[in-house]
Design a protein around this motif. Structure first.
Motif, PDB file in Angstrom:
ATOM      1  N   VAL A   1      -1.906  -1.332  -7.936  1.00  0.00           N
ATOM      2  CA  VAL A   1      -1.512  -2.790  -7.090  1.00  0.00           C
ATOM      3  C   VAL A   1      -2.841  -3.891  -7.191  1.00  0.00           C
ATOM      4  CG1 VAL A   1      -2.307  -1.742  -5.171  1.00  0.00           C
ATOM      5  CG2 VAL A   1      -1.003  -3.512  -4.970  1.00  0.00           C
TER       6      VAL A   1
ATOM      7  N   ALA B   1       2.620   1.917  -3.419  1.00  0.00           N
ATOM      8  CA  ALA B   1       1.513   2.149  -4.358  1.00  0.00           C
ATOM      9  C   ALA B   1       1.206   3.432  -4.295  1.00  0.00           C
ATOM     10  CB  ALA B   1       0.456   1.243  -4.214  1.00  0.00           C
ATOM     11  N   GLN B   2       0.884   3.957  -2.934  1.00  0.00           N
ATOM     12  CA  GLN B   2       0.502   5.413  -2.555  1.00  0.00           C
ATOM     13  C   GLN B   2       1.615   6.103  -2.986  1.00  0.00           C
ATOM     14  OE1 GLN B   2      -0.997   4.758   1.057  1.00  0.00           O
ATOM     15  NE2 GLN B   2      -3.214   4.500   0.361  1.00  0.00           N
TER      16      GLN B   2
ATOM     17  N   PRO C   1      -5.362   1.029  -3.300  1.00  0.00           N
ATOM     18  CA  PRO C   1      -4.532   0.570  -2.127  1.00  0.00           C
ATOM     19  C   PRO C   1      -5.205   0.414  -0.945  1.00  0.00           C
ATOM     20  CG  PRO C   1      -3.215   2.151  -3.135  1.00  0.00           C
ATOM     21  CD  PRO C   1      -4.588   2.075  -4.041  1.00  0.00           C
ATOM     22  N   GLU C   2      -5.877   1.393  -0.552  1.00  0.00           N
ATOM     23  CA  GLU C   2      -6.736   1.303   0.645  1.00  0.00           C
ATOM     24  C   GLU C   2      -7.851   0.295   0.860  1.00  0.00           C
ATOM     25  OE1 GLU C   2      -8.695   4.358  -1.989  1.00  0.00           O
ATOM     26  OE2 GLU C   2      -6.591   3.650  -1.444  1.00  0.00           O
TER      27      GLU C   2
ATOM     28  N   ARG D   1       0.909  -1.154  -0.139  1.00  0.00           N
ATOM     29  CA  ARG D   1      -0.043   0.010   0.011  1.00  0.00           C
ATOM     30  C   ARG D   1       0.963   1.121  -0.062  1.00  0.00           C
ATOM     31  NH1 ARG D   1      -2.969  -2.407   4.645  1.00  0.00           N
ATOM     32  NH2 ARG D   1      -4.807  -3.781   3.783  1.00  0.00           N
TER      33      ARG D   1
END
Length: 233
Positions: free
Chosen positions: A94, A87-88, A211-212, A84
């Motif tokens: 992702v 990716a952020q 991601p979240e 995560r």
């Protein structure tokens, strides 16, 4: 060309890889030290960064792929938090991938597979196994579940087809599985480990997730929750 950086930390191993158009560019698997503890926290980012640098750097990576379990609670938390964050920070898409599905891809590559069903089995501790069954085509026949070895063996007995089993759970419960009619790969076979290249290859045909929104597959509550439930009035 599509380059994917993949990781899986659902087992005691730290597994990372980079593939480009399905071909392995770099791969690393770091097992737990004999008698020691898994090294997810201290080794994952180091090994992933080294694999990516050896493959041309993050600018050459098109997407991330992360194994989401089932497996180790601590390992999964480390792996998903790492995926995560990267990716952020780097604005990379992702893709979440089931760890048992990745394990089954490795079983399919075995010379013994021969178009048979593949039973992916991980040691879930507490005398249980995480398992899922896949068709020769790769489609899921049994979705991931957690069971005692006797229950797993009983499910295997109901199958008319021959199947090939691998994974840490297949090693631990070899006796029960073989008695039920399954073939378990030899102890030394590499298909018993989850290789991140298979996480990458599965991610080629899946859509990314925010991601979240990516969550681990636990299948049962963690040990800490069981202790809390036991001690609650």
């Amino acid at each position: 060309m599509s380059a994917i950086a993949g990781l899986d930390t659902a087992t005691d191993d730290v597994s990372v890889a980079v593939t480009r158009d399905s071909e392995v560019v770099e791969e690393r698997l770091l097992p737990k030290p004999p008698g020691g503890r898994p090294r997810h926290s201290e080794a994952l980012l180091v090994e992933l960064e080294a694999a990516v640098v050896a493959s041309g750097g993050w600018e050459a990576i098109d997407r991330l792929a992360v194994g989401v379990g089932p497996g180790s609670f601590t390992g999964l938390r480390v792996g998903l938090a790492t995926a995560r964050a990267i990716a952020q920070a780097l604005a990379k898409p992702v893709v979440p991938i089931g760890t048992l599905a990745a394990l089954a891809v490795g079983i399919a590559e075995s010379e013994a597979a021969g178009g048979r069903h593949r039973l992916a089995v991980l040691d879930a501790r507490r005398g249980q196994a995480f398992a899922a069954l896949y068709e020769p085509s790769g489609s899921e026949r049994w979705e991931p579940f957690v069971a005692a070895p006797e229950e797993l063996a009983e499910r295997v007995r109901t199958l008319p087809e021959s199947l090939l089993a691998a994974g840490s759970g297949a090693l631990r419960f070899r006796g029960e599985l073989e008695a039920a009619g399954a073939e378990v790969l030899p102890d030394s076979d590499r298909a018993h480990q989850v290789w991140a290249r298979h996480v990458c290859r599965l991610a080629e045909r899946e859509n990314p997730s925010p991601p979240e929104a990516i969550q681990p597959t636990y299948l049962r509550p963690p040990d800490a929750q069981l202790w809390l439930d036991r001690d609650s009035p």
